[in-house]
Motif scaffolding. Structure first.
Motif, PDB file in Angstrom:
ATOM      1  N   PRO A   1       9.167   3.705  -6.821  1.00 19.32           N
ATOM      2  CA  PRO A   1       7.794   4.019  -6.409  1.00 19.32           C
ATOM      3  C   PRO A   1       7.776   5.130  -5.370  1.00 19.32           C
ATOM      4  CG  PRO A   1       8.560   2.020  -5.327  1.00 19.32           C
ATOM      5  CD  PRO A   1       9.616   2.394  -6.302  1.00 19.32           C
ATOM      6  N   ARG A   2       6.690   5.882  -5.312  1.00 15.92           N
ATOM      7  CA  ARG A   2       6.543   6.890  -4.268  1.00 15.92           C
ATOM      8  C   ARG A   2       6.301   6.185  -2.946  1.00 15.92           C
ATOM      9  NH1 ARG A   2       3.638  12.708  -4.667  1.00 15.92           N
ATOM     10  NH2 ARG A   2       4.314  13.476  -2.619  1.00 15.92           N
TER      11      ARG A   2
ATOM     12  N   TYR B   1       7.175  -0.226   4.640  1.00 17.22           N
ATOM     13  CA  TYR B   1       8.546  -0.525   5.040  1.00 17.22           C
ATOM     14  C   TYR B   1       9.131  -1.638   4.184  1.00 17.22           C
ATOM     15  CZ  TYR B   1      12.554  -1.279   8.099  1.00 17.22           C
ATOM     16  OH  TYR B   1      13.824  -1.397   8.589  1.00 17.22           O
ATOM     17  N   ARG B   2       8.324  -2.642   3.881  1.00 22.79           N
ATOM     18  CA  ARG B   2       8.780  -3.717   2.988  1.00 22.79           C
ATOM     19  C   ARG B   2       9.161  -3.145   1.630  1.00 22.79           C
ATOM     20  NH1 ARG B   2       7.629  -6.039  -1.287  1.00 22.79           N
ATOM     21  NH2 ARG B   2       5.737  -4.779  -1.547  1.00 22.79           N
TER      22      ARG B   2
ATOM     23  N   GLY C   1      12.952   0.115  -2.686  1.00 25.85           N
ATOM     24  CA  GLY C   1      13.317   1.519  -2.596  1.00 25.85           C
ATOM     25  C   GLY C   1      12.107   2.419  -2.785  1.00 25.85           C
ATOM     26  N   GLY C   2      12.347   3.704  -2.877  1.00 24.89           N
ATOM     27  CA  GLY C   2      11.249   4.641  -3.062  1.00 24.89           C
ATOM     28  C   GLY C   2      11.748   6.078  -3.105  1.00 24.89           C
TER      29      GLY C   2
ATOM     30  N   LEU D   1      15.587  10.009  -2.549  1.00 22.75           N
ATOM     31  CA  LEU D   1      15.520   8.763  -3.313  1.00 22.75           C
ATOM     32  C   LEU D   1      16.376   7.723  -2.624  1.00 22.75           C
ATOM     33  CD1 LEU D   1      15.751  11.359  -5.491  1.00 22.75           C
ATOM     34  CD2 LEU D   1      15.224   9.503  -7.068  1.00 22.75           C
ATOM     35  N   ARG D   2      15.813   6.554  -2.317  1.00 23.61           N
ATOM     36  CA  ARG D   2      16.539   5.486  -1.646  1.00 23.61           C
ATOM     37  C   ARG D   2      16.226   4.151  -2.327  1.00 23.61           C
ATOM     38  NH1 ARG D   2      18.294   9.462   0.047  1.00 23.61           N
ATOM     39  NH2 ARG D   2      18.568  10.156   2.214  1.00 23.61           N
ATOM     40  N   ALA D   3      17.245   3.302  -2.439  1.00 24.09           N
ATOM     41  CA  ALA D   3      17.057   1.965  -3.000  1.00 24.09           C
ATOM     42  C   ALA D   3      18.072   1.027  -2.358  1.00 24.09           C
ATOM     43  CB  ALA D   3      17.226   1.977  -4.519  1.00 24.09           C
TER      44      ALA D   3
END
Length: 414
Positions: free
Chosen positions: A247-248, A63-64, A70-71, A170-172
């Motif tokens: 990152p995944r 979560y951090r 992102g990931g 994809l989220r950042a």
């Protein structure tokens, strides 16, 4: 999303089933005596305290990572393909959004409704071209959509096919700039959070050549894009996404973020008979400027009456601390899955039911969503009865509007 996450519902684990911490798995016939689950024939099949601590630490790190860096994630989705000369005009009369302004390669959230105006499914409509459109939805609900559309396919040149697809997520964090991550230029077209998304390339791969369509997404303080990999895509989705500069990530962390941001999904907040106004779907999923569509009458009638419904979807918050995992274990709350049957109570009256919940590893508390009776104004303090059908321990929490809950996220995270 199927991932096991801390305090996400369904069952409580009696304290007797939680073995004390040690160095190895339980080996007896009673409660587990190590860090893993017991392997005997008695209550030792429950989850060990050490295992919960390990999972809590894993979720906290995942979560951090999502909130700070992102990931990217891969999710299984159902896909209903509508193709043929009449595909666009047919769907225009079957979904709540106006599809006429949708360009090739674009997507929009919409509703497929029953004739009485209640929900069949929440979908996202992707347009490949005027003769091929895709209705993407949560896994397990595609058959409902396909069957519903086929019932109304009368003298039209349109084929309806149900298949499966992979969705790249994809989220950042919004504050991240393109230059701060290698390859993030593949996601953002510029160098700042105010710049628009460019869905043409991901990880150096041309999406059209890779067999994908992309749509920009914003979720609280996170932004990004969803990439729909079409059936028969020539390139491996994971290999393409691995080059995006993010990152995944662990889908369990994404599920916590979904619950915290108040994003409803089928099977949790949304069911086959949900009224759209209850779940706050009308504003983003309905066009009041388009022509007629199946199920329109109820949507229009409720809107004309100020969207007053018997219940509404709200955010739930149960305060905790960074030591919350220990307290929850001692209360008998273990590793569970959504949805749940937790009940909300105000005074002596039952006033709502929780649909999703998750342990927030930042605050140590519980975040969730629930349907709340119209008689209760928000924000309000409520008693949360945990466990299936609300038969577990009781904790004190608060309910607030979804918009208010999501608006505060940017104040707590990067």
């Amino acid at each position: 999303m199927g991932s096991r996450i801390l305090v996400s519902l369904i069952r409580t684990i009696p304290a007797a089933q939680m073995g004390p911490s040690g160095t190895g798995p339980g080996t007896g016939t009673g409660p587990g005596t190590g860090t893993g689950p017991g392997t005997g024939t008695g209550p030792g099949t429950g989850t060990g305290r050490g295992a919960l601590q390990v999972e809590a630490a894993r979720l906290a790190e995942a979560y951090r990572l999502l909130c700070e860096e992102g990931g990217w994630y891969e999710l299984d989705r159902d896909l209903v393909v509508v193709s043929g000369d009449d595909a666009l005009s047919f769907l225009q009369g079957q979904v709540s959004q106006d599809l006429c302004g949708l360009g090739d390669g674009e997507a929009i959230s919409s509703l497929v409704l029953e004739p009485d105006g209640k929900l069949t499914a929440l979908v996202r409509v992707w347009r490949r071209d005027a003769n091929t459109l895709y209705l993407e939805q949560d896994r397990g609900f595609g058959l409902l959509v396909a069957d519903r559309l086929r019932r109304f396919r009368i003298r039209v040149r349109a084929e309806i096919e149900l298949t499966e697809a992979r969705l790249g997520v994809l989220r950042a964090p919004v504050v991240m700039r393109a230059r701060e991550l290698q390859g993030i230029q593949a996601v953002w077209s510029g160098h700042g959070p105010e710049d628009p998304l460019s869905p043409a390339r991901v990880g150096g791969a041309d999406l059209e050549e890779a067999g994908g369509l992309a749509s920009p997404v914003e979720m609280g303080n996170l932004r990004g894009m969803d990439v729909l990999w079409l059936p028969g895509a020539p390139l491996d989705a994971g290999r393409v996404l691995d080059g995006c500069g993010l990152p995944r990530g662990d889908p369990a962390a994404l599920e916590v973020r979904r619950v915290e941001a108040g994003v409803p999904v089928m099977g949790h907040e949304l069911g086959a008979r949900t009224i759209p106004a209850e779940a706050g779907l009308v504003e983003r999923c309905v066009s009041f400027a388009k022509g007629c569509y199946t199920g329109q009458e109820l949507v229009e009638r409720i809107d004309s009456r100020g969207s007053r419904v018997a219940r509404r979807l709200v955010a739930l918050r149960v305060p905790g601390s960074r030591e919350g995992i220990r307290e929850l274990m001692e209360a008998g709350v273990g590793v569970m899955e959504s949805p749940c049957g937790w009940k909300l109570q105000s005074g002596s009256n039952e006033v709502g039911e929780v649909t999703s919940a998750a342990w927030n590893p930042i605050s140590g508390g519980i975040v969730g969503m629930a349907y709340l009776r119209r008689s209760v104004d928000t924000p309000a303090e409520v008693t949360v009865r945990l466990g299936p059908e609300g038969e577990g321990p009781e904790v004190t929490g608060s309910v607030l509007d979804l918009a208010a809950a999501d608006a505060g996220l940017g104040e707590r995270y990067p």
